[in-house]
Design an enzyme around this catalytic site. Structure first.
Site, PDB file in Angstrom:
ATOM      1  CG  ASN A 186      -1.728   1.220   1.397  1.00 30.48           C
ATOM      2  OD1 ASN A 186      -1.802   2.041   0.480  1.00 30.48           O
ATOM      3  ND2 ASN A 186      -2.350   1.374   2.551  1.00 30.48           N
ATOM      4  CE  LYS A 213      -0.280   3.222   4.692  1.00 29.74           C
ATOM      5  NZ  LYS A 213      -0.258   3.331   6.150  1.00 29.74           N
ATOM      6  CG  HIS A 266      -6.068   2.091   5.010  1.00 28.77           C
ATOM      7  ND1 HIS A 266      -5.616   3.045   5.894  1.00 28.77           N
ATOM      8  CD2 HIS A 266      -5.086   1.159   4.907  1.00 28.77           C
ATOM      9  CE1 HIS A 266      -4.392   2.704   6.289  1.00 28.77           C
ATOM     10  NE2 HIS A 266      -4.051   1.567   5.718  1.00 28.77           N
ATOM     11  CD  GLU A 286      -2.966   5.571   6.733  1.00 28.45           C
ATOM     12  OE1 GLU A 286      -2.908   5.619   5.492  1.00 28.45           O
ATOM     13  OE2 GLU A 286      -2.099   5.011   7.433  1.00 28.45           O
ATOM     14  CD  GLU A 314      -4.004  -2.394   7.196  1.00 28.20           C
ATOM     15  OE1 GLU A 314      -2.855  -2.628   6.787  1.00 28.20           O
ATOM     16  OE2 GLU A 314      -4.625  -1.364   6.917  1.00 28.20           O
ATOM     17  N   GLY A 329       1.989   2.242  10.744  1.00 29.42           N
ATOM     18  CA  GLY A 329       2.934   3.342  10.598  1.00 29.42           C
ATOM     19  C   GLY A 329       3.602   3.749  11.896  1.00 29.42           C
ATOM     20  CB  SER A 349       4.691  -1.841  11.991  1.00 28.26           C
ATOM     21  OG  SER A 349       4.265  -0.501  12.213  1.00 28.26           O
TER      22      SER A 349
HETATM   23  P1  PGA Z   1       2.439   0.221   7.678  1.00 24.23           P
HETATM   24  O1  PGA Z   1       1.012   0.447   6.981  1.00 24.23           O
HETATM   25  O2  PGA Z   1       2.977  -1.070   7.131  1.00 24.23           O
HETATM   26  O3  PGA Z   1       3.262   1.410   7.262  1.00 24.23           O
HETATM   27  O4  PGA Z   1       2.196   0.145   9.142  1.00 24.23           O
HETATM   28  C1  PGA Z   1       0.125  -0.612   6.775  1.00 24.23           C
HETATM   29  C2  PGA Z   1      -1.142  -0.106   6.157  1.00 24.23           C
HETATM   30  O5  PGA Z   1      -1.594   0.984   6.536  1.00 24.23           O
HETATM   31  O6  PGA Z   1      -1.728  -0.748   5.276  1.00 24.23           O
END
Ligand code: PGA
Length: 248
Positions: free
Chosen positions: A9, A11, A94, A96, A166, A172, A211
């Protein structure tokens, strides 16, 4: 036997040149027989990346999809458009999106349905915040987010979908759920589905995200109910992304 899926992803990162370079580097690291790998790319670079990954094992995904079919929805991207641009997958819900852009359980369910209607596989992202975990609400949050989609689309719809667990507190932040913590929730999701439809429960891919990196991927992916990963930060570097893919 569920096939493993490793999905990046990206982003809101990278320029066109950087996206092309990243896609090329991923493709260069794969062998002919590889499968189960995908990248979710910013909308504006979907076509650029498609031209690089077409006829390779890497599938194309978008990071969101509109909750409406077409029309006067300025700034939105429809499932038809995503299909047209070569997308196999679209993330929906997601965290976010839920946190910063107001995506609700209802709109996530509508996005899920729109994607499926056009033959784009929705990747339904669900997960609890740290506060919810600390209040022992993890399972009820999972139920609520999952049931919103099941109520709208039916449990059978999950036969053509992917679920991504998640935990918001792990995204993140560098804080990964332990393999046991993740497995506990994945198992909960699968067992819950099994009560409604055993086939769907057995076959649906449940990815872990938050992560995931080369150092922890092997352990997470060795768990019974973890069928792959949705990888943010570590997917922006071809070498780490491929290393996670190899550990699967
Ligand atoms: P990350 O993000 O691996 O940077 O924690 C995962 C995601 O948001 O899909």
């Amino acid at each position: 036997m569920r096939q493993t899926l490793i999905m990046g992803n990206w982003k809101m990162n990278g320029t066109r040149a950087e996206s092309q370079a990243l896609a090329k580097a991923i493709v260069a690291g794969l062998d002919a027989g590889d499968q189960g790998i995908a990248v979710c790319v910013p909308f504006v670079y979907l076509s650029d990346v498609l031209s690089i990954i077409e006829s390779t094992p890497v599938a194309l995904g978008a990071q969101n999809v509109a909750d409406q079919e077409k029309g006067a929805y300025t700034g939105e991207i429809s499932a038809t458009m995503l299909k047209d641009c070569g997308c196999t997958y679209a993330l929906v819900g997601h965290s976010e999106r839920r946190t910063y852009y107001g995506d609700t359980d209802t709109s996530v369910a509508a996005r899920f349905c729109q994607a499926q209607k056009q033959g784009v596989t929705p990747v339904l992202c669900i997960g609890e915040t740290l506060e919810e975990r600390e209040q022992d609400k993890t399972f009820s949050v999972i139920d609520q987010q999952l049931n919103a989609v099941i109520d709208a689309a039916g449990v059978e719809a999950l036969a053509n979908a992917v679920i991504a667990y998640e935990p918001v507190w792990a995204i993140g932040t560098g804080k990964t759920a332990t393999a046991e913590q993740a497995q506990e929730v994945h198992q909960y999701i699968r067992e819950g589905l099994a009560k409604q439809n055993a086939d769907v429960a057995e076959n649906v891919q449940i990815l872990y995200g938050g992560s995931m990196k080369p150092e922890n991927a092997g352990e997470l992916l060795s768990m019974n109910d973890i069928d792959g990963g949705l990888i943010g930060g570590a997917s922006l570097d071809a070498e780490s992304f491929l290393s996670i893919y190899r550990s699967a």
